[in-house]
Design an enzyme around this catalytic site. Structure first.
Site, PDB file in Angstrom:
ATOM      1  N   HIS A 167      -3.394  -7.980  -5.756  1.00 18.33           N
ATOM      2  CA  HIS A 167      -3.326  -7.946  -4.295  1.00 18.33           C
ATOM      3  C   HIS A 167      -2.419  -6.820  -3.799  1.00 18.33           C
ATOM      4  O   HIS A 167      -2.000  -6.826  -2.644  1.00 18.33           O
ATOM      5  CB  HIS A 167      -2.918  -9.298  -3.699  1.00 18.33           C
ATOM      6  CG  HIS A 167      -3.973 -10.341  -3.899  1.00 18.33           C
ATOM      7  ND1 HIS A 167      -5.194 -10.312  -3.247  1.00 18.33           N
ATOM      8  CD2 HIS A 167      -4.006 -11.428  -4.701  1.00 18.33           C
ATOM      9  CE1 HIS A 167      -5.916 -11.333  -3.630  1.00 18.33           C
ATOM     10  NE2 HIS A 167      -5.239 -12.029  -4.510  1.00 18.33           N
ATOM     11  N   ASP A 173      -5.724  -2.914  -6.920  1.00 15.46           N
ATOM     12  CA  ASP A 173      -7.025  -3.566  -6.821  1.00 15.46           C
ATOM     13  C   ASP A 173      -8.152  -2.552  -6.630  1.00 15.46           C
ATOM     14  O   ASP A 173      -9.265  -2.753  -7.121  1.00 15.46           O
ATOM     15  CB  ASP A 173      -7.009  -4.603  -5.701  1.00 15.46           C
ATOM     16  CG  ASP A 173      -6.097  -5.783  -6.018  1.00 15.46           C
ATOM     17  OD1 ASP A 173      -5.590  -5.852  -7.166  1.00 15.46           O
ATOM     18  OD2 ASP A 173      -5.876  -6.631  -5.138  1.00 15.46           O
ATOM     19  N   ASP A 202      -9.670  -0.835  -1.348  1.00 13.25           N
ATOM     20  CA  ASP A 202      -9.199  -2.199  -1.141  1.00 13.25           C
ATOM     21  C   ASP A 202      -8.195  -2.182  -0.004  1.00 13.25           C
ATOM     22  O   ASP A 202      -7.349  -1.282   0.065  1.00 13.25           O
ATOM     23  CB  ASP A 202      -8.546  -2.757  -2.410  1.00 13.25           C
ATOM     24  CG  ASP A 202      -8.148  -4.213  -2.234  1.00 13.25           C
ATOM     25  OD1 ASP A 202      -9.033  -5.083  -2.344  1.00 13.25           O
ATOM     26  OD2 ASP A 202      -6.968  -4.479  -1.961  1.00 13.25           O
TER      27      ASP A 202
END
Length: 199
Positions: free
Chosen positions: A178, A183, A19
């Site tokens: 986030h 994530d 991510d």
């Protein structure tokens, strides 16, 4: 179509959930400001083995590569850009460390980046790997998009492949924060659930 023999003799794949957080829509004019990775699992032939996604992880916060940024994009991560300018890792050093980590955790397996959706994260990750070091341990196409994987298995249109419509048992119980490493770990669980899912 591959024969069962071809599947059995293919090199094992190690799926690594990645991510990224960025301060704009595309790499180059804008910066990848953090990225996280977590080993999701290993596939040998038609057998998939899930990994503990918290066991083998990687995380870096990066120094921006330009002065340009989109405030709304930067706000998603909550990272302080001024602090990253002062304290963020040098992108070339971070990508060298990441390459070494990927190769170490992969061992005899071929690493495959996976993301949800992979298109945005892969664009930044591959660009940074090539721009800062000229080499990608994933090759030029070693990525798997979990949205596509779900859409194919569930036989739904790609635009309907959203977490809110997925069966609850596929989803991680972790929050989507986030923070790139949080994530990546959450998405590693989704990846393993999808790989093992028999709808």
């Amino acid at each position: 179509m591959l024969s069962r023999m071809a599947v059995r003799t293919a090199r094992p794949n190690l799926y690594i959930s990645v991510d990224i957080e960025a301060d704009g829509p595309i790499p180059g004019p804008y910066s990848m400001i953090s990225f996280g990775a977590a080993v999701a699992g290993r596939q040998e032939g038609d057998a998939y083995t899930a990994a503990d996604p918290q066991r083998r992880t990687f995380y870096r916060e990066l120094r921006p590569i330009s002065d340009a940024y989109v405030p709304e994009a930067l706000a998603v991560s909550g990272l302080d850009r001024d602090r990253l300018v002062r304290e963020g890792a040098d992108p070339a050093a971070a990508m060298a460390e990441f390459r070494a980590w990927v190769r170490k955790v992969s061992g005899d397996a071929q690493p495959v980046m996976c993301g949800y959706p992979a298109s945005f994260d892969w664009t930044f990750l591959y660009w940074y790997l090539m721009r800062f070091g000229g080499d990608s341990p994933f090759g030029h196409s070693g990525c798997l998009d979990m949205k596509t994987l779900y859409a194919t298995k569930a036989r739904v249109p790609l635009r309907a492949a959203v977490k809110g419509r997925m069966p609850r048992e596929l989803l991680s119980r972790r929050r989507h924060t986030h923070h790139a490493l949080d994530d990546a770990i959450e998405q590693a669980e989704l990846m393993s659930n999808l790989m093992l899912w028999r709808p």
